[in-house]
Design a protein around this motif. Structure first.
Motif, PDB file in Angstrom:
ATOM      1  N   GLY A  76       5.200 -29.456  18.578  1.00  0.00           N
ATOM      2  CA  GLY A  76       6.595 -29.061  18.719  1.00  0.00           C
ATOM      3  C   GLY A  76       7.440 -30.225  19.212  1.00  0.00           C
ATOM      4  N   ALA A  77       8.715 -29.990  19.364  1.00  0.00           N
ATOM      5  CA  ALA A  77       9.654 -31.032  19.789  1.00  0.00           C
ATOM      6  C   ALA A  77       9.323 -31.592  21.172  1.00  0.00           C
ATOM      7  CB  ALA A  77      11.084 -30.498  19.766  1.00  0.00           C
ATOM      8  N   SER A  78       8.636 -30.809  22.015  1.00  0.00           N
ATOM      9  CA  SER A  78       8.219 -31.283  23.340  1.00  0.00           C
ATOM     10  C   SER A  78       6.801 -31.847  23.308  1.00  0.00           C
ATOM     11  CB  SER A  78       8.272 -30.128  24.348  1.00  0.00           C
ATOM     12  OG  SER A  78       9.578 -29.624  24.438  1.00  0.00           O
ATOM     13  N   HIS A  79       6.299 -32.114  22.110  1.00  0.00           N
ATOM     14  CA  HIS A  79       4.950 -32.656  21.874  1.00  0.00           C
ATOM     15  C   HIS A  79       3.851 -31.696  22.284  1.00  0.00           C
ATOM     16  CE1 HIS A  79       6.661 -36.402  20.526  1.00  0.00           C
ATOM     17  NE2 HIS A  79       7.437 -36.377  21.593  1.00  0.00           N
ATOM     18  N   PHE A 130       7.106 -22.862   8.307  1.00  0.00           N
ATOM     19  CA  PHE A 130       7.799 -22.607   9.564  1.00  0.00           C
ATOM     20  C   PHE A 130       9.126 -23.325   9.610  1.00  0.00           C
ATOM     21  CE2 PHE A 130       5.027 -26.205   9.927  1.00  0.00           C
ATOM     22  CZ  PHE A 130       5.716 -27.149  10.661  1.00  0.00           C
ATOM     23  N   ARG A 131      10.065 -22.701  10.313  1.00  0.00           N
ATOM     24  CA  ARG A 131      11.385 -23.289  10.514  1.00  0.00           C
ATOM     25  C   ARG A 131      11.254 -24.349  11.596  1.00  0.00           C
ATOM     26  NH1 ARG A 131      16.265 -19.960  12.982  1.00  0.00           N
ATOM     27  NH2 ARG A 131      15.886 -21.272  14.756  1.00  0.00           N
ATOM     28  N   ASP A 132      11.910 -25.454  11.385  1.00  0.00           N
ATOM     29  CA  ASP A 132      11.872 -26.526  12.373  1.00  0.00           C
ATOM     30  C   ASP A 132      13.258 -27.152  12.417  1.00  0.00           C
ATOM     31  OD1 ASP A 132      11.483 -29.086  13.713  1.00  0.00           O
ATOM     32  OD2 ASP A 132       9.346 -28.696  13.494  1.00  0.00           O
ATOM     33  N   ASP A 133      13.942 -27.007  13.543  1.00  0.00           N
ATOM     34  CA  ASP A 133      15.317 -27.490  13.645  1.00  0.00           C
ATOM     35  C   ASP A 133      15.427 -29.010  13.544  1.00  0.00           C
ATOM     36  OD1 ASP A 133      16.246 -24.927  13.782  1.00  0.00           O
ATOM     37  OD2 ASP A 133      16.572 -24.933  15.939  1.00  0.00           O
ATOM     38  N   ARG A 134      14.321 -29.725  13.646  1.00  0.00           N
ATOM     39  CA  ARG A 134      14.373 -31.184  13.497  1.00  0.00           C
ATOM     40  C   ARG A 134      14.707 -31.587  12.069  1.00  0.00           C
ATOM     41  NH1 ARG A 134       8.632 -32.189  16.435  1.00  0.00           N
ATOM     42  NH2 ARG A 134       8.269 -30.212  15.346  1.00  0.00           N
ATOM     43  N   ILE A 135      14.409 -30.737  11.085  1.00  0.00           N
ATOM     44  CA  ILE A 135      14.553 -31.121   9.678  1.00  0.00           C
ATOM     45  C   ILE A 135      15.811 -30.570   9.022  1.00  0.00           C
ATOM     46  CG2 ILE A 135      12.038 -31.205   9.474  1.00  0.00           C
ATOM     47  CD1 ILE A 135      12.302 -28.699   7.629  1.00  0.00           C
ATOM     48  N   ARG A 136      16.603 -29.796   9.751  1.00  0.00           N
ATOM     49  CA  ARG A 136      17.737 -29.111   9.128  1.00  0.00           C
ATOM     50  C   ARG A 136      19.015 -29.289   9.929  1.00  0.00           C
ATOM     51  NH1 ARG A 136      17.912 -23.312   9.286  1.00  0.00           N
ATOM     52  NH2 ARG A 136      18.479 -22.948  11.405  1.00  0.00           N
ATOM     53  N   THR A 158      17.604 -39.226  10.291  1.00  0.00           N
ATOM     54  CA  THR A 158      16.188 -39.261   9.945  1.00  0.00           C
ATOM     55  C   THR A 158      15.473 -38.342  10.927  1.00  0.00           C
ATOM     56  OG1 THR A 158      15.768 -41.159  11.366  1.00  0.00           O
ATOM     57  CG2 THR A 158      16.307 -41.621   9.063  1.00  0.00           C
ATOM     58  N   TRP A 159      14.315 -37.848  10.550  1.00  0.00           N
ATOM     59  CA  TRP A 159      13.571 -36.953  11.427  1.00  0.00           C
ATOM     60  C   TRP A 159      12.077 -37.246  11.336  1.00  0.00           C
ATOM     61  CZ3 TRP A 159      10.183 -34.228   8.490  1.00  0.00           C
ATOM     62  CH2 TRP A 159      10.543 -33.901   7.188  1.00  0.00           C
ATOM     63  N   THR A 160      11.358 -36.840  12.368  1.00  0.00           N
ATOM     64  CA  THR A 160       9.904 -36.976  12.410  1.00  0.00           C
ATOM     65  C   THR A 160       9.318 -35.710  13.019  1.00  0.00           C
ATOM     66  OG1 THR A 160      10.012 -39.381  12.666  1.00  0.00           O
ATOM     67  CG2 THR A 160       7.957 -38.309  13.341  1.00  0.00           C
ATOM     68  N   VAL A 161       8.289 -35.192  12.379  1.00  0.00           N
ATOM     69  CA  VAL A 161       7.499 -34.088  12.915  1.00  0.00           C
ATOM     70  C   VAL A 161       6.095 -34.636  13.108  1.00  0.00           C
ATOM     71  CG1 VAL A 161       6.547 -31.788  12.491  1.00  0.00           C
ATOM     72  CG2 VAL A 161       8.920 -32.305  11.849  1.00  0.00           C
ATOM     73  N   ALA A 162       5.579 -34.522  14.326  1.00  0.00           N
ATOM     74  CA  ALA A 162       4.268 -35.081  14.647  1.00  0.00           C
ATOM     75  C   ALA A 162       3.157 -34.067  14.418  1.00  0.00           C
ATOM     76  CB  ALA A 162       4.252 -35.550  16.100  1.00  0.00           C
ATOM     77  N   LEU A 163       2.024 -34.583  13.941  1.00  0.00           N
ATOM     78  CA  LEU A 163       0.810 -33.803  13.746  1.00  0.00           C
ATOM     79  C   LEU A 163      -0.343 -34.518  14.429  1.00  0.00           C
ATOM     80  CD1 LEU A 163       0.848 -33.403   9.833  1.00  0.00           C
ATOM     81  CD2 LEU A 163       1.860 -31.857  11.486  1.00  0.00           C
ATOM     82  N   VAL A 164      -1.410 -33.790  14.623  1.00  0.00           N
ATOM     83  CA  VAL A 164      -2.678 -34.392  15.015  1.00  0.00           C
ATOM     84  C   VAL A 164      -3.704 -33.820  14.049  1.00  0.00           C
ATOM     85  CG1 VAL A 164      -4.414 -34.644  16.817  1.00  0.00           C
ATOM     86  CG2 VAL A 164      -1.982 -34.594  17.427  1.00  0.00           C
ATOM     87  N   VAL A 165      -4.388 -34.694  13.313  1.00  0.00           N
ATOM     88  CA  VAL A 165      -5.378 -34.270  12.335  1.00  0.00           C
ATOM     89  C   VAL A 165      -6.742 -34.760  12.803  1.00  0.00           C
ATOM     90  CG1 VAL A 165      -6.101 -34.344   9.919  1.00  0.00           C
ATOM     91  CG2 VAL A 165      -3.659 -34.350  10.496  1.00  0.00           C
ATOM     92  N   ASP A 166      -7.567 -33.829  13.252  1.00  0.00           N
ATOM     93  CA  ASP A 166      -8.883 -34.157  13.811  1.00  0.00           C
ATOM     94  C   ASP A 166      -8.785 -35.294  14.829  1.00  0.00           C
ATOM     95  OD1 ASP A 166     -10.224 -32.159  12.506  1.00  0.00           O
ATOM     96  OD2 ASP A 166     -10.999 -33.445  10.912  1.00  0.00           O
TER      97      ASP A 166
END
Length: 177
Positions: A76-79, A130-136, A158-166
């Motif tokens: 999420g936005a708060s990591h 999912f809705r994400d206010d960072r992208i809209r 510009t926007w960034t959504v962070a993921l962690v993959v394994d």
């Protein structure tokens, strides 16, 4: 008897048109009368082979499909850990602040981005939408630059959504225009 056949066919066609309108008609109103915003994914760093990440055509939702054996966690936005997406389903962290911000859910319990998320399975699909206010665009009215020059294309942000993959950090980068 022939009239009934024609009426039945007309009824079937009307039914299909209504179903298609219901499925496709709703996104036209997605931005509350401001349909000319576009949000796109520009890069995924590092790449995550086998997954598909995109923005819905109307820009309201981010879609992630993970049919692989890896575990993908959306931050999420708060990591905080917000969503977990695997080939076996999607889980939501019920106390993540993003749960309340991005879904519009009513807060019944305190939002706590602490280290131990409480997961609730929300789907058996490998796709999270999912809705994400960072992208809209979430502002009221149009951005100032659009008001000044309404007939030009503008990069709003510009926007960034962070993921962690394994365990590996991944950034989904994009633009809102």
């Amino acid at each position: 008897m022939q009239a009934r056949g024609v009426a039945g066919r007309v009824g079937a066609v009307v039914g299909v048109v209504v179903a298609l309108w219901a499925a496709w008609g709703e996104p036209a109103f997605a931005h509350g009368g401001l349909p000319h915003f576009a949000s796109v994914v520009t890069s995924i760093e590092p790449a995550v082979p086998g997954t598909h990440i995109s923005v819905a055509p109307d820009g309201r939702y981010l879609r992630i499909t993970n049919p692989t054996r890896r575990t993908l966690v959306v931050l999420g936005a708060s990591h905080e850990e917000y969503l977990r997406v695997t080939s076996h389903g999607v889980w939501l962290s019920t106390h993540a602040p993003a749960n309340y911000l991005d879904t519009g859910a009513t807060r019944h319990a305190p939002a706590d981005p602490g280290p131990d998320p409480v997961w609730r399975q929300v789907s058996t699909s490998a796709t999270a939408q999912f809705r994400d206010d960072r992208i809209r665009w979430t502002g009221s009215g149009r951005p100032d630059v659009v008001v000044r020059e309404p007939h030009k294309l503008h990069l709003i942000r510009t926007w960034t959504v962070a993921l962690v993959v394994d365990g590996t950090p991944v950034a989904i980068n994009g633009t809102l225009s």
